[in-house]
Design a protein around this motif. Structure first.
Motif, PDB file in Angstrom:
ATOM      1  N   ASP A  16      11.322  -1.993  17.728  1.00  0.00           N
ATOM      2  CA  ASP A  16      11.480  -1.260  16.479  1.00  0.00           C
ATOM      3  C   ASP A  16      12.971  -1.195  16.139  1.00  0.00           C
ATOM      4  O   ASP A  16      13.645  -0.222  16.449  1.00  0.00           O
ATOM      5  CB  ASP A  16      10.889   0.147  16.639  1.00  0.00           C
ATOM      6  N   GLN A  18      14.579  -0.680  13.360  1.00  0.00           N
ATOM      7  CA  GLN A  18      14.970   0.438  12.499  1.00  0.00           C
ATOM      8  C   GLN A  18      15.038   1.731  13.300  1.00  0.00           C
ATOM      9  O   GLN A  18      15.964   2.519  13.141  1.00  0.00           O
ATOM     10  CB  GLN A  18      13.992   0.587  11.333  1.00  0.00           C
ATOM     11  N   GLY A  19      14.062   1.948  14.158  1.00  0.00           N
ATOM     12  CA  GLY A  19      14.089   3.123  15.022  1.00  0.00           C
ATOM     13  C   GLY A  19      15.284   3.108  15.956  1.00  0.00           C
ATOM     14  O   GLY A  19      15.929   4.139  16.186  1.00  0.00           O
ATOM     15  N   VAL A  22      18.464   4.082  14.058  1.00  0.00           N
ATOM     16  CA  VAL A  22      18.519   5.530  13.854  1.00  0.00           C
ATOM     17  C   VAL A  22      18.906   6.219  15.156  1.00  0.00           C
ATOM     18  O   VAL A  22      19.772   7.103  15.177  1.00  0.00           O
ATOM     19  CB  VAL A  22      17.168   6.063  13.324  1.00  0.00           C
ATOM     20  N   VAL A  37      13.581   6.757  19.176  1.00  0.00           N
ATOM     21  CA  VAL A  37      13.087   6.961  17.809  1.00  0.00           C
ATOM     22  C   VAL A  37      12.203   5.776  17.458  1.00  0.00           C
ATOM     23  O   VAL A  37      12.574   4.629  17.698  1.00  0.00           O
ATOM     24  CB  VAL A  37      14.252   7.061  16.788  1.00  0.00           C
ATOM     25  N   ARG A  38      11.035   6.066  16.914  1.00  0.00           N
ATOM     26  CA  ARG A  38      10.137   5.032  16.402  1.00  0.00           C
ATOM     27  C   ARG A  38       9.900   5.363  14.929  1.00  0.00           C
ATOM     28  O   ARG A  38       9.617   6.504  14.583  1.00  0.00           O
ATOM     29  CB  ARG A  38       8.798   5.022  17.138  1.00  0.00           C
ATOM     30  N   GLN A  39      10.026   4.375  14.083  1.00  0.00           N
ATOM     31  CA  GLN A  39       9.811   4.583  12.653  1.00  0.00           C
ATOM     32  C   GLN A  39       8.420   4.098  12.284  1.00  0.00           C
ATOM     33  O   GLN A  39       7.956   3.078  12.785  1.00  0.00           O
ATOM     34  CB  GLN A  39      10.858   3.823  11.848  1.00  0.00           C
ATOM     35  N   LYS A  41       4.995   4.629   9.054  1.00  0.00           N
ATOM     36  CA  LYS A  41       4.642   4.836   7.651  1.00  0.00           C
ATOM     37  C   LYS A  41       3.566   5.918   7.596  1.00  0.00           C
ATOM     38  O   LYS A  41       2.722   6.019   8.471  1.00  0.00           O
ATOM     39  CB  LYS A  41       4.063   3.555   7.040  1.00  0.00           C
TER      40      LYS A  41
END
Length: 90
Positions: A16, A18-19, A22, A37-39, A41
Motif C-alpha cells: 500500500d 499511499q498508506g 502517510v 497505515v492502510r488506505q 475506500k
C-alpha cells in the motif's frame, strides 16, 4: 431510507504505497506512535425501503463486481447504525 456502508481495503499481502507515504509523514507532522497505515475506500449507499437479506445480497454482489477488485481488495458490507432494517434481516 437506510444507509449501507461498503468498506474496501487492500488485502494484507498487497503493498500500500499511499498508506506507507502517510505513515512516513506522520512523525514529521508530530504524530508519533503510529506503526502502520492502510488506505482504503468507503462507499455509503442510500437504499430505498428496508434493508433485508435480499437487499444486502444485492449490495454484496455490487461490491464484489463493481466497487472492489477482489483479486487485491477485501470488502465489508454493513448497515450503518440507526438505519432502518427489516425484521427478516435481524
Amino acid at each position: 431510507m437506510a444507509r449501507v456502508v461498503v468498506d474496501v481495503m487492500l488485502k494484507p499481502e498487497i503493498l500500500d504505497p499511499q498508506g506507507q507515504a502517510v505513515q512516513r509523514a506522520l512523525p514529521r507532522l508530530g504524530f508519533d506512535g503510529i506503526s502502520d497505515v492502510r488506505q482504503g475506500k468507503r462507499f455509503e449507499l442510500e437504499v430505498d425501503g428496508p434493508v433485508d437479506e435480499a437487499a444486502l445480497a444485492r449490495i454484496h454482489d455490487l461490491a464484489e463486481s463493481f466497487l472492489a477488485n477482489t483479486v487485491i481488495e477485501d470488502f465489508t458490507v454493513k448497515v450503518e447504525e440507526g438505519a432502518e432494517v427489516a425484521e427478516a434481516a435481524k
